[in-house]
Design an enzyme around this catalytic site. Structure first.
Site, PDB file in Angstrom:
ATOM      1  N   HIS A 186       7.564  -2.858  10.364  1.00 51.13           N
ATOM      2  CA  HIS A 186       6.973  -3.347   9.129  1.00 51.13           C
ATOM      3  C   HIS A 186       7.799  -2.953   7.902  1.00 51.13           C
ATOM      4  O   HIS A 186       8.079  -1.774   7.671  1.00 51.13           O
ATOM      5  CB  HIS A 186       5.553  -2.792   9.008  1.00 51.13           C
ATOM      6  CG  HIS A 186       4.745  -3.444   7.932  1.00 51.13           C
ATOM      7  ND1 HIS A 186       4.396  -4.773   7.956  1.00 51.13           N
ATOM      8  CD2 HIS A 186       4.216  -2.952   6.793  1.00 51.13           C
ATOM      9  CE1 HIS A 186       3.692  -5.077   6.892  1.00 51.13           C
ATOM     10  NE2 HIS A 186       3.573  -3.983   6.157  1.00 51.13           N
ATOM     11  N   MET A 203       0.824  -1.200   0.000  1.00 49.62           N
ATOM     12  CA  MET A 203       0.000   0.000   0.000  1.00 49.62           C
ATOM     13  C   MET A 203       0.863   1.257   0.000  1.00 49.62           C
ATOM     14  O   MET A 203       1.839   1.373   0.734  1.00 49.62           O
ATOM     15  CB  MET A 203      -0.877   0.001   1.257  1.00 49.62           C
ATOM     16  CG  MET A 203      -1.760   1.211   1.417  1.00 49.62           C
ATOM     17  SD  MET A 203      -2.652   1.162   2.992  1.00 49.62           S
ATOM     18  CE  MET A 203      -1.336   1.568   4.131  1.00 49.62           C
ATOM     19  N   ASP A 226       6.569  -5.315  14.611  1.00 53.26           N
ATOM     20  CA  ASP A 226       5.600  -4.645  13.732  1.00 53.26           C
ATOM     21  C   ASP A 226       4.529  -3.930  14.550  1.00 53.26           C
ATOM     22  O   ASP A 226       3.833  -4.532  15.365  1.00 53.26           O
ATOM     23  CB  ASP A 226       4.946  -5.683  12.821  1.00 53.26           C
ATOM     24  CG  ASP A 226       4.362  -5.067  11.558  1.00 53.26           C
ATOM     25  OD1 ASP A 226       3.819  -3.952  11.638  1.00 53.26           O
ATOM     26  OD2 ASP A 226       4.452  -5.702  10.496  1.00 53.26           O
ATOM     27  N   SER A 285       3.838  -6.704   2.034  1.00 54.18           N
ATOM     28  CA  SER A 285       2.648  -6.222   2.711  1.00 54.18           C
ATOM     29  C   SER A 285       1.401  -6.711   1.967  1.00 54.18           C
ATOM     30  O   SER A 285       1.292  -7.895   1.686  1.00 54.18           O
ATOM     31  CB  SER A 285       2.697  -4.698   2.866  1.00 54.18           C
ATOM     32  OG  SER A 285       1.810  -4.269   3.871  1.00 54.18           O
ATOM     33  N   GLN A 286       0.480  -5.818   1.568  1.00 48.98           N
ATOM     34  CA  GLN A 286      -0.746  -6.303   0.941  1.00 48.98           C
ATOM     35  C   GLN A 286      -0.468  -7.043  -0.370  1.00 48.98           C
ATOM     36  O   GLN A 286      -1.274  -7.875  -0.808  1.00 48.98           O
ATOM     37  CB  GLN A 286      -1.741  -5.173   0.715  1.00 48.98           C
ATOM     38  CG  GLN A 286      -1.381  -4.182  -0.371  1.00 48.98           C
ATOM     39  CD  GLN A 286      -2.399  -3.047  -0.484  1.00 48.98           C
ATOM     40  OE1 GLN A 286      -3.119  -2.735   0.467  1.00 48.98           O
ATOM     41  NE2 GLN A 286      -2.471  -2.418  -1.644  1.00 48.98           N
TER      42      GLN A 286
END
Length: 298
Positions: free
Chosen positions: A281, A33, A225, A107-108
Site C-alpha cells: 500500500h 490516514m 496490498d 489512500s483515504q
C-alpha cells in the site's frame, strides 16, 4: 479481517524527466490516514516532484488544521463530512483553481476527493486520480502507518465495540468508511459518510451529475496490498453481501448495474481507468509515478 488503507512513507526511486514546456492545470493533493500535507517523505516529496516535472504548475497539498501535527490528528478524528466541507471552502477561496484543477488522493484521500467532486463542483475538478483509495470502504484494521500504532490499537477496539454507533460515527474517521458486509442494513442506515457518497440510501442526482462531469476517474490498486481489506475496494469492488470472503468487481455491483453514480455511463465513455502497480500500500517508485500518473495531469 485484513487492513485499512493508510498513508505510509512513500518509497520513491530514481526520477524520470518529462521535459514539459508548459504549465499544466493546478494539482490538488490529499494525503491518507496518519500522514500530513507536508511530510518530506510523502506529500512534501510528491509536491516537490510535481513542481519539478510540471514547471510552473500550482500544486496545493491540503492541510486540515493549523499545523502538520493537527493535520495528522484530523486524519483520524475529524468528521469526514467536516473535512470535505472545509476543503471545499479552501478550494473555492483559492484564486489559482478558478479554471479547474486535477486532484490526486492517496489512500483515504481518494474517497474524500471523490466526495469533493460530488458535492462541490466549483471550482471544477478535471481529473480525479485515486491512489489506493477505498471507494467501497474497508472491513478490517490490523495496522497503521509510521508512529501511529498506538492509535490503531485504540481505533481497533473502538470499531469492535460499535462502528455504527452515533458517537463513533461522528468522531472516528475510519468508522465513517467502515463497510461491514455482514451488517449491510446497519451500514446503509448508520454510515454518515460512505453510504451517502455511494448512494446507498437513495440517488442524489446532483452527486451523479457532478461525478460524471470528470474527464477521467483513475483508480490505482496496489497489487500486493495487505493494508486494505478488501484490496478490490481500490477499484470500487467489494465483498459479496452477507460474507467476507468472496469479492466482486465494480461492474458486478448494484452501484454499477443500476448506475446510481453514473459509473456505468462513465465507463462506457472511457472515463474510468483501472490501473495496477506492484507493491504494498502506497509503495511506488518515482519512475512509475512519472510514467503513469503525470500524463493525466498535462
Amino acid at each position: 479481517m485484513a487492513a485499512l488503507g493508510a498513508a505510509v512513507p512513500l518509497l520513491l526511486g530514481l526520477g524520470l524527466g518529462l521535459g514539459l514546456g508548459h504549465a499544466a492545470p493546478p494539482v490538488v493533493l490529499w494525503h491518507g490516514m496518519g500522514d500530513s500535507c507536508c511530510n518530506p517523505r510523502s506529500m512534501g516529496y510528491i509536491r516537490g516532484l510535481l513542481q519539478r516535472r510540471l514547471p510552473g504548475t500550482y500544486v496545493l497539498s491540503l492541510r486540515l488544521g493549523a499545523s502538520a501535527l493537527q493535520d495528522v490528528e484530523n486524519s483520524f478524528f475529524m468528521n469526514a463530512n467536516d473535512q470535505v466541507r472545509e476543503v471545499c471552502g479552501q478550494l473555492a477561496a483559492d484564486p489559482h483553481l478558478k479554471g479547474g484543477y486535477n486532484a490526486i488522493g492517496f489512500s483515504q484521500g481518494g474517497q474524500f476527493l471523490r466526495a469533493v467532486a460530488q458535492r462541490c463542483p466549483s471550482p471544477p475538478m478535471l481529473n480525479l486520480i485515486s491512489v489506493g483509495g477505498q471507494h467501497q470502504g474497508v472491513f478490517g484494521f490490523p495496522r497503521c502507518p509510521g508512529e501511529s500504532s498506538h492509535i490503531c490499537d485504540w481505533i481497533r477496539k473502538t470499531l469492535d465495540l460499535g462502528a455504527y454507533t452515533p458517537a463513533v460515527q461522528e468522531h472516528l474517521v475510519q468508522a465513517e468508511y467502515w463497510h461491514d458486509p455482514l451488517r449491510e442494513e446497519d451500514y446503509r442506515k448508520s454510515s454518515i459518510f460512505l453510504a451517502d457518497i455511494n448512494q446507498e440510501r437513495g440517488v442524489n442526482e446532483t452527486y451523479k451529475k457532478n461525478l460524471m462531469a470528470l474527464k477521467r476517474f483513475v483508480m490505482v490498486k496496489f497489487l500486493n496490498d495487505t493494508m486494505v481489506d478488501p484490496p478490490i475496494s481500490e477499484w470500487f469492488g467489494f465483498y459479496k453481501s452477507g460474507q467476507a470472503k468472496e469479492t466482486v468487481p465494480l461492474r458486478e455491483t448494484p452501484l454499477y448495474t443500476e448506475d446510481h453514480l453514473g459509473l456505468q455511463e462513465m465507463d462506457k465513455a472511457g472515463k474510468l481507468l483501472f490501473l495496477g502497480v506492484e507493491g504494498e500500500h502506497l509503495q511506488f517508485s518515482e519512475q512509475w509515478f512519472c510514467a503513469t500518473i503525470l500524463p493525466f495531469l498535462q
